[in-house]
Design a protein around this motif. Structure first.
Motif, short mmCIF file in Angstrom:
data_model
loop_
_atom_site.label_atom_id
_atom_site.label_comp_id
_atom_site.label_asym_id
_atom_site.label_seq_id
_atom_site.Cartn_x
_atom_site.Cartn_y
_atom_site.Cartn_z
N ASP A 34 -3.16 -1.41 14.37
CA ASP A 34 -1.89 -2.36 14.27
C ASP A 34 -1.04 -2.84 13.68
OD1 ASP A 34 -3.57 -2.87 16.80
OD2 ASP A 34 -4.67 -4.28 15.73
N LEU A 35 -1.64 -2.23 12.07
CA LEU A 35 -1.19 -2.40 10.98
C LEU A 35 0.55 -1.60 11.41
CD1 LEU A 35 -2.71 -2.51 8.44
CD2 LEU A 35 -2.01 -5.20 9.19
N SER A 36 1.61 -1.78 10.83
CA SER A 36 2.89 -1.03 10.67
C SER A 36 3.02 -0.63 9.46
CB SER A 36 4.16 -1.66 11.19
OG SER A 36 5.39 -1.61 11.28
N ILE A 37 3.37 0.91 9.76
CA ILE A 37 3.42 1.41 8.35
C ILE A 37 4.86 1.07 7.80
CG2 ILE A 37 4.69 3.65 9.24
CD1 ILE A 37 2.41 4.97 7.32
N TRP A 38 5.51 0.88 8.67
CA TRP A 38 7.12 0.85 8.73
C TRP A 38 6.97 -0.67 7.47
CZ3 TRP A 38 10.26 4.04 7.64
CH2 TRP A 38 9.95 5.71 8.52
N MET A 39 6.04 -1.90 8.09
CA MET A 39 5.84 -3.21 7.45
C MET A 39 5.85 -2.69 6.04
SD MET A 39 3.74 -6.10 7.46
CE MET A 39 2.57 -5.35 7.41
N ILE A 40 4.62 -2.32 5.78
CA ILE A 40 4.25 -1.33 4.80
C ILE A 40 5.46 -1.15 3.47
CG2 ILE A 40 2.34 -0.30 3.26
CD1 ILE A 40 1.26 -0.30 5.87
N MET A 41 5.76 -0.06 4.02
CA MET A 41 7.26 0.10 3.26
C MET A 41 7.85 -0.08 2.97
SD MET A 41 5.76 3.38 3.20
CE MET A 41 7.17 5.14 2.49
N ILE A 42 8.26 -1.19 3.67
CA ILE A 42 9.65 -2.27 2.88
C ILE A 42 8.72 -2.60 2.27
CG2 ILE A 42 10.96 -3.62 3.79
CD1 ILE A 42 11.59 -2.90 6.44
N VAL A 43 7.91 -3.65 2.38
CA VAL A 43 6.90 -4.26 1.33
C VAL A 43 7.08 -3.37 0.00
CG1 VAL A 43 5.15 -5.52 0.44
CG2 VAL A 43 5.87 -5.58 2.58
N ILE A 44 6.91 -1.95 -0.57
CA ILE A 44 6.64 -1.15 -1.30
C ILE A 44 8.47 -0.84 -1.78
CG2 ILE A 44 6.12 1.05 -1.99
CD1 ILE A 44 4.08 1.33 0.50
N THR A 45 9.21 -0.92 -0.82
CA THR A 45 10.78 -1.07 -1.40
C THR A 45 11.37 -2.04 -2.11
OG1 THR A 45 10.91 0.62 0.27
CG2 THR A 45 12.84 -0.08 -1.01
N SER A 46 10.62 -3.52 -1.59
CA SER A 46 11.53 -4.39 -1.83
C SER A 46 11.05 -4.46 -3.56
CB SER A 46 10.89 -5.36 -1.03
OG SER A 46 9.36 -6.27 -1.10
N THR A 47 9.47 -4.14 -3.31
CA THR A 47 8.58 -4.69 -4.65
C THR A 47 9.46 -4.05 -5.51
OG1 THR A 47 6.97 -3.15 -4.06
CG2 THR A 47 6.78 -5.34 -3.88
N ILE A 48 9.29 -2.75 -5.68
CA ILE A 48 9.97 -1.94 -6.72
C ILE A 48 11.81 -2.15 -7.18
CG2 ILE A 48 11.00 0.30 -6.74
CD1 ILE A 48 9.06 1.77 -5.10
N VAL A 49 12.35 -2.61 -6.45
CA VAL A 49 13.54 -3.72 -6.04
C VAL A 49 13.33 -4.79 -7.10
CG1 VAL A 49 15.73 -4.24 -5.35
CG2 VAL A 49 14.84 -2.17 -4.01
N TRP A 50 13.16 -5.38 -6.53
CA TRP A 50 12.41 -6.46 -7.23
C TRP A 50 11.45 -6.72 -8.11
CZ3 TRP A 50 15.26 -10.54 -6.10
CH2 TRP A 50 15.13 -11.37 -4.91
N LEU A 51 11.33 -5.41 -9.27
CA LEU A 51 10.39 -4.75 -9.99
C LEU A 51 11.98 -4.59 -11.26
CD1 LEU A 51 7.38 -3.66 -9.56
CD2 LEU A 51 7.22 -5.09 -11.08
N VAL A 52 12.96 -4.00 -10.58
CA VAL A 52 13.56 -3.28 -11.17
C VAL A 52 14.88 -4.85 -11.74
CG1 VAL A 52 15.90 -2.22 -11.13
CG2 VAL A 52 14.30 -1.26 -10.01
N TYR A 53 15.09 -5.68 -10.42
CA TYR A 53 15.18 -6.72 -10.87
C TYR A 53 14.74 -7.08 -11.97
CZ TYR A 53 17.59 -11.63 -10.01
OH TYR A 53 17.97 -13.32 -10.00
#
Lengths: 85, 85
Positions: A34-53
């Motif tokens: 039931d877990l959305s892999i796209w949710m997981i991918m967005i979380v991974i992407t957003s954390t990388i962006v936040w880490l750069v920031y």
């Protein structure tokens, strides 16, 4: 520390631990269909962006919270890709 | 806008849309058994804390992103409580 700073740190703490219950549930049930892999991918992407920031501005709380979320999201991605759907 | 500001806004945008794929998947499958209700409760609590922080500091992006996440998390909670497990 005034209450506004406290709210910021408390929010960062809660955001950091968001996926702990989900990782534990997935690990215990070995069920992630039931877990959305796209949710997981967005979380991974957003954390990388936040880490750069965070690294660019040297903001420790942003870096710490997002390292924790990134680790949990990578675990969820591993579970999603390896557990039986 | 320099690239650091852009990273901040892009991160906020990604964080805001994190739960859209999960809401869509839950709605389409009507299956939410693998979702952790504690994850959902932490998200709801953290967005409320971030909204208090955002309103106190009048930070528009924090307010906007967390209003979106709060709405999506409340939808997930409703699905979690009403769909057959």
């Amino acid at each position: 520390m005034n209450w506004i700073n406290f709210a910021g740190y408390f929010g960062a703490f809660l955001s950091a631990i968001t996926f702990i219950p989900q990782v534990l549930k997935a690990w215990q049930t070995k069920s992630v269909g039931d877990l959305s892999i796209w949710m997981i991918m967005i979380v991974i992407t957003s954390t990388i962006v936040w880490l750069v920031y965070g690294f660019a501005l040297h903001t420790g709380p942003v870096i710490a919270a997002n390292l924790i979320v990134l680790a949990l999201a990578l675990l969820l991605l591993y579970f999603k890709l390896t557990f039986k759907q």
